[in-house]
Design an enzyme around this catalytic site. Structure first.
Site, mmCIF file in Angstrom:
data_model
loop_
_atom_site.group_PDB
_atom_site.id
_atom_site.type_symbol
_atom_site.label_atom_id
_atom_site.label_comp_id
_atom_site.label_asym_id
_atom_site.label_seq_id
_atom_site.Cartn_x
_atom_site.Cartn_y
_atom_site.Cartn_z
ATOM 1 N N LEU A 98 0.839 -1.197 0.000
ATOM 2 C CA LEU A 98 0.000 0.000 0.000
ATOM 3 C C LEU A 98 0.870 1.241 0.000
ATOM 4 O O LEU A 98 1.949 1.256 0.613
ATOM 5 C CB LEU A 98 -0.925 0.000 1.212
ATOM 6 C CG LEU A 98 -1.836 -1.228 1.357
ATOM 7 C CD1 LEU A 98 -2.893 -0.980 2.417
ATOM 8 C CD2 LEU A 98 -2.488 -1.618 0.036
ATOM 9 N N GLY A 143 1.066 -5.239 1.335
ATOM 10 C CA GLY A 143 0.039 -5.285 0.294
ATOM 11 C C GLY A 143 0.517 -5.962 -0.983
ATOM 12 O O GLY A 143 -0.287 -6.530 -1.731
ATOM 13 N N ASN A 167 4.435 -7.622 6.668
ATOM 14 C CA ASN A 167 5.331 -7.019 7.662
ATOM 15 C C ASN A 167 4.694 -5.854 8.412
ATOM 16 O O ASN A 167 5.402 -5.019 8.978
ATOM 17 C CB ASN A 167 6.617 -6.540 6.957
ATOM 18 C CG ASN A 167 6.326 -5.463 5.922
ATOM 19 O OD1 ASN A 167 5.278 -5.496 5.289
ATOM 20 N ND2 ASN A 167 7.223 -4.517 5.759
ATOM 21 N N GLU A 168 3.375 -5.791 8.419
ATOM 22 C CA GLU A 168 2.676 -4.616 8.976
ATOM 23 C C GLU A 168 3.148 -4.248 10.386
ATOM 24 O O GLU A 168 3.301 -3.071 10.706
ATOM 25 C CB GLU A 168 1.159 -4.854 8.991
ATOM 26 C CG GLU A 168 0.458 -4.582 7.675
ATOM 27 C CD GLU A 168 0.609 -5.710 6.669
ATOM 28 O OE1 GLU A 168 1.326 -6.696 6.947
ATOM 29 O OE2 GLU A 168 0.008 -5.599 5.576
HETATM 30 C C1 LIG Z 1 -8.689 -2.313 15.172
HETATM 31 C C2 LIG Z 1 -7.844 -2.787 14.061
HETATM 32 C C3 LIG Z 1 -8.182 -2.173 12.758
HETATM 33 C C4 LIG Z 1 -7.165 -2.511 11.724
HETATM 34 C C5 LIG Z 1 -7.180 -1.518 10.654
HETATM 35 C C6 LIG Z 1 -6.120 -1.700 9.602
HETATM 36 C C7 LIG Z 1 -4.823 -1.057 9.926
HETATM 37 C C8 LIG Z 1 -4.000 -0.629 8.733
HETATM 38 C C9 LIG Z 1 -3.711 -1.706 7.770
HETATM 39 C C10 LIG Z 1 -2.735 -1.247 6.728
HETATM 40 C C11 LIG Z 1 -2.164 -2.399 5.954
HETATM 41 C C12 LIG Z 1 -0.937 -1.954 5.241
HETATM 42 C C13 LIG Z 1 -0.422 -2.612 4.247
HETATM 43 C C14 LIG Z 1 0.762 -2.113 3.503
HETATM 44 O O1 LIG Z 1 1.039 -2.558 2.433
HETATM 45 S S1 LIG Z 1 1.723 -0.856 4.193
HETATM 46 C C15 LIG Z 1 3.161 -0.701 3.151
HETATM 47 C C16 LIG Z 1 4.216 -1.640 3.623
HETATM 48 N N1 LIG Z 1 5.338 -1.615 2.719
HETATM 49 C C17 LIG Z 1 6.588 -1.690 3.131
HETATM 50 O O2 LIG Z 1 6.879 -1.799 4.299
HETATM 51 C C18 LIG Z 1 7.639 -1.606 2.062
HETATM 52 C C19 LIG Z 1 8.440 -0.353 2.203
HETATM 53 N N2 LIG Z 1 9.419 -0.269 1.137
HETATM 54 C C20 LIG Z 1 10.560 -0.975 1.114
HETATM 55 O O3 LIG Z 1 10.850 -1.793 1.951
HETATM 56 C C21 LIG Z 1 11.490 -0.708 -0.030
HETATM 57 O O4 LIG Z 1 11.107 0.511 -0.625
HETATM 58 C C22 LIG Z 1 11.481 -1.803 -1.112
HETATM 59 C C23 LIG Z 1 12.141 -3.073 -0.572
HETATM 60 C C24 LIG Z 1 10.068 -2.107 -1.597
HETATM 61 C C25 LIG Z 1 12.307 -1.284 -2.314
HETATM 62 O O5 LIG Z 1 13.576 -0.881 -1.881
HETATM 63 P P1 LIG Z 1 14.477 0.059 -2.821
HETATM 64 O O6 LIG Z 1 15.774 0.252 -2.114
HETATM 65 O O7 LIG Z 1 14.514 -0.474 -4.198
HETATM 66 O O8 LIG Z 1 13.662 1.423 -2.939
HETATM 67 P P2 LIG Z 1 13.571 2.582 -1.846
HETATM 68 O O9 LIG Z 1 13.358 2.022 -0.494
HETATM 69 O O10 LIG Z 1 14.712 3.517 -2.025
HETATM 70 O O11 LIG Z 1 12.203 3.302 -2.265
HETATM 71 C C26 LIG Z 1 12.114 4.128 -3.419
HETATM 72 C C27 LIG Z 1 11.115 5.233 -3.147
HETATM 73 O O12 LIG Z 1 9.827 4.622 -2.937
HETATM 74 C C28 LIG Z 1 9.311 5.036 -1.682
HETATM 75 N N3 LIG Z 1 8.485 3.936 -1.131
HETATM 76 C C29 LIG Z 1 8.870 2.705 -0.857
HETATM 77 N N4 LIG Z 1 7.843 1.972 -0.402
HETATM 78 C C30 LIG Z 1 6.778 2.786 -0.383
HETATM 79 C C31 LIG Z 1 5.410 2.612 -0.017
HETATM 80 N N5 LIG Z 1 4.900 1.448 0.417
HETATM 81 N N6 LIG Z 1 4.594 3.672 -0.129
HETATM 82 C C32 LIG Z 1 5.043 4.860 -0.569
HETATM 83 N N7 LIG Z 1 6.329 5.086 -0.945
HETATM 84 C C33 LIG Z 1 7.182 4.050 -0.850
HETATM 85 C C34 LIG Z 1 10.531 5.332 -0.848
HETATM 86 O O13 LIG Z 1 10.202 6.165 0.216
HETATM 87 C C35 LIG Z 1 11.422 5.997 -1.867
HETATM 88 O O14 LIG Z 1 10.932 7.316 -2.044
HETATM 89 P P3 LIG Z 1 11.920 8.540 -2.371
HETATM 90 O O15 LIG Z 1 12.536 8.190 -3.691
HETATM 91 O O16 LIG Z 1 11.030 9.729 -2.402
HETATM 92 O O17 LIG Z 1 12.915 8.592 -1.259
#
Ligand SMILES: CCCCCCCCCCC/C=C/C(=O)SCCNC(=O)CCNC(=O)[C@H](O)C(C)(C)COP(=O)(O)OP(=O)(O)OC[C@H]1O[C@@H](n2cnc3c(N)ncnc32)[C@H](O)[C@@H]1OP(=O)(O)O
Length: 292
Positions: A98, A143, A167-168
């Site tokens: 997400l 996601g 990994n939330e």
């Molecule tokens: C009572 C109970 C009720 C419950 C209610 C529900 C609660 C909420 C539920 C929400 C569920 C959430 C689900 C999700 O999916 S959350 C997202 C989780 N994702 C991650 O943790 C991944 C994060 N990203 C990474 O680990 C790395 O980026 C990755 C391994 C994917 C790639 O690595 P790489 O080195 O190639 O790239 P960068 O890290 O340098 O990233 C490049 C740019 O992209 C931006 N980025 C990365 N991931 C995200 C993302 N998920 N969303 C937005 N932006 C993201 C990163 O910041 C870099 O940006 P910049 O170039 O601007 O620095």
């Protein structure tokens, strides 16, 4: 306007479907691509390959999700296709999950709209009548993992950087019950309990061991493997396979469908909390600083 699971929803003005391209592929099949969702049809085989293309990391923004939902709807209604291969066009990343920017610093109405789209993509994929094979050619956290988990079969490219999991908890948030249900259905209760609490991201060998993926192959074989798996699944008569798929998945999907509005309200109140906003901002900041 687009029809989403029997309801008509307004597309946000920013979604530029007018820019969608529709051409004919070499085999006469209609090829359509939006900005971020590339579809490569093979009409003769009845297979469409969807390539996610929302650089740099295929994060699931509202616009990207909307394009994907519309694309799936079109394919589902096109009798030419019986199977979809879901893969990424972004090198090294299947999907970063997400889009954190959709869940940070916005208003409740936006959170609700976003969460409805997240529910919708899950329902569309999980309940698809087609055979879905995930060709996971990159990292697949949260996601991104969920999208792969909706598929009927998962092939992961053998690269230790391509970790997959929900990994939330590492972000200080919680996987919703339907993420959890999908994971439990895939790897069993005990393994899901551990994986969810610890927010485990599995490298390929471990992902295979725990049952998160069905096959790990060298990266250059991922598409050919997905194609050969697909032909095995397509050899089963559609009606028998589809009824069986529905029998296996209906209860899990109904669990969400029955509580859809309450789930949206839970999400909105959870994500709006100051403490959760702070955790997400810190996490985003860490991601940005990683490079420096
Ligand atoms: C009572 C109970 C009720 C419950 C209610 C529900 C609660 C909420 C539920 C929400 C569920 C959430 C689900 C999700 O999916 S959350 C997202 C989780 N994702 C991650 O943790 C991944 C994060 N990203 C990474 O680990 C790395 O980026 C990755 C391994 C994917 C790639 O690595 P790489 O080195 O190639 O790239 P960068 O890290 O340098 O990233 C490049 C740019 O992209 C931006 N980025 C990365 N991931 C995200 C993302 N998920 N969303 C937005 N932006 C993201 C990163 O910041 C870099 O940006 P910049 O170039 O601007 O620095």
């Amino acid at each position: 306007m687009a029809l989403l699971a029997g309801r008509t929803v307004l597309l946000r003005a920013g979604v530029r479907l007018g820019a969608e391209a529709a051409t004919r592929g070499g085999n006469g099949a209609r090829r359509f691509a939006s900005h971020r969702v590339l579809v490569e049809p093979d009409a003769a085989a009845g297979i469409a390959t969807i390539k996610l293309k929302n650089p740099p990391v295929n994060s699931l923004s509202l616009e990207f999700l909307t394009e994907l939902i519309i694309c799936l709807e079109k394919l589902e209604n096109d009798k030419t296709f019986r199977g979809i291969i879901l893969t990424s066009d972004c090198p090294g990343i299947f999907s970063a999950g997400l889009d954190l920017r959709e869940m940070c610093g916005k208003n409740p109405a936006h959170y609700a709209e976003y969460w409805r789209a997240v529910q919708e993509i899950w329902l569309k994929l999980y309940l698809s009548n087609m055979v879905l094979v995930a060709a996971i050619n990159g990292a697949s956290p949260a996601g991104g993992c969920l999208m792969a988990l909706t598929c009927d079969y998962r092939v992961l490219a053998d690269n230790p950087r391509y970790r997959i999991g929900l990994n939330e908890t590492l972000l200080g948030i919680i996987a919703p019950f339907w993420f959890k249900d999908n994971l439990v259905n895939t790897i069993g209760h005990r393994a899901a309990d551990r994986a969810l609490q610890l927010g485990l991201l599995f490298p390929p060998t471990e992902a295979l061991q725990v049952g998160m993926v069905d096959q790990v192959v060298p990266e250059d074989q991922i598409h050919s493997t997905a194609l050969s798996v697909m032909s095995q699944w397509l050899a089963i008569p559609d009606h028998a396979r589809q009824l069986t798929k529905s029998m296996m998945r209906k209860a899990t999907a109904d669990h969400l469908i029955k509580q859809r509005e309450a789930d949206i309200q839970n999400f909105v109140s959870f994500i709006s909390k100051d403490s959760i906003q702070k955790s997400l901002q810190v996490y985003l900041e860490k991601l940005k600083q990683k490079k420096h």
